[in-house]
Design a protein around this motif. Structure first.
Motif, short mmCIF file in Angstrom:
data_model
loop_
_atom_site.label_atom_id
_atom_site.label_comp_id
_atom_site.label_asym_id
_atom_site.label_seq_id
_atom_site.Cartn_x
_atom_site.Cartn_y
_atom_site.Cartn_z
N PHE A 55 0.83 -1.20 0.00
CA PHE A 55 0.00 0.00 0.00
C PHE A 55 0.87 1.25 0.00
O PHE A 55 1.97 1.27 0.51
N VAL A 56 0.33 2.30 -0.55
CA VAL A 56 1.10 3.54 -0.75
C VAL A 56 1.33 4.29 0.54
O VAL A 56 2.40 4.79 0.80
N LYS A 57 0.34 4.39 1.39
CA LYS A 57 0.43 5.28 2.54
C LYS A 57 0.08 4.55 3.83
O LYS A 57 -0.88 3.81 3.89
N GLN A 58 0.86 4.79 4.84
CA GLN A 58 0.56 4.29 6.17
C GLN A 58 0.18 5.50 7.02
O GLN A 58 0.70 6.60 6.82
N LEU A 59 -0.73 5.32 7.97
CA LEU A 59 -1.13 6.43 8.83
C LEU A 59 0.06 6.94 9.64
O LEU A 59 0.87 6.17 10.12
N SER A 60 0.12 8.26 9.76
CA SER A 60 1.14 8.86 10.61
C SER A 60 0.76 8.63 12.07
O SER A 60 -0.40 8.32 12.38
N VAL A 66 -5.60 10.32 16.33
CA VAL A 66 -6.92 10.92 16.07
C VAL A 66 -7.96 9.84 15.77
O VAL A 66 -9.07 9.88 16.29
N SER A 67 -7.61 8.86 14.95
CA SER A 67 -8.59 7.82 14.60
C SER A 67 -8.92 6.95 15.80
O SER A 67 -10.05 6.47 15.93
#
Length: 71
Positions: A55-60, A66-67
């Motif tokens: 996958f391209v992006k992992q959560l910061s 926040v999530s």
């Protein structure tokens, strides 16, 4: 099974039996190929899903914080 943000089923893989892992099923299903997604789609997975390299992006860390508070 994959659902849209509104709850509609958008992808349904073939049935797997036995001891197949989530990662094995996703790789074999071709779900992560571009034919199933638009360029700006966001793919989310359960915590602990280990296919980060696909996958391209992992959560910061801030996005994770926040999530977590919204649950």
């Amino acid at each position: 099974m994959v659902c849209s943000p509104l709850g509609a089923v958008t992808y349904l893989s073939t049935v797997w039996g036995g001891r197949a892992s989530d990662v094995e099923m996703v790789r074999a299903s071709d779900f992560i190929s571009s034919k199933f997604h638009q360029p700006r789609d966001q793919l989310l997975a359960d915590r602990g899903f280990t296919m980060v390299e696909e996958f391209v992006k992992q959560l910061s860390p801030k996005e994770v914080e926040v999530s977590s508070k919204k649950c």
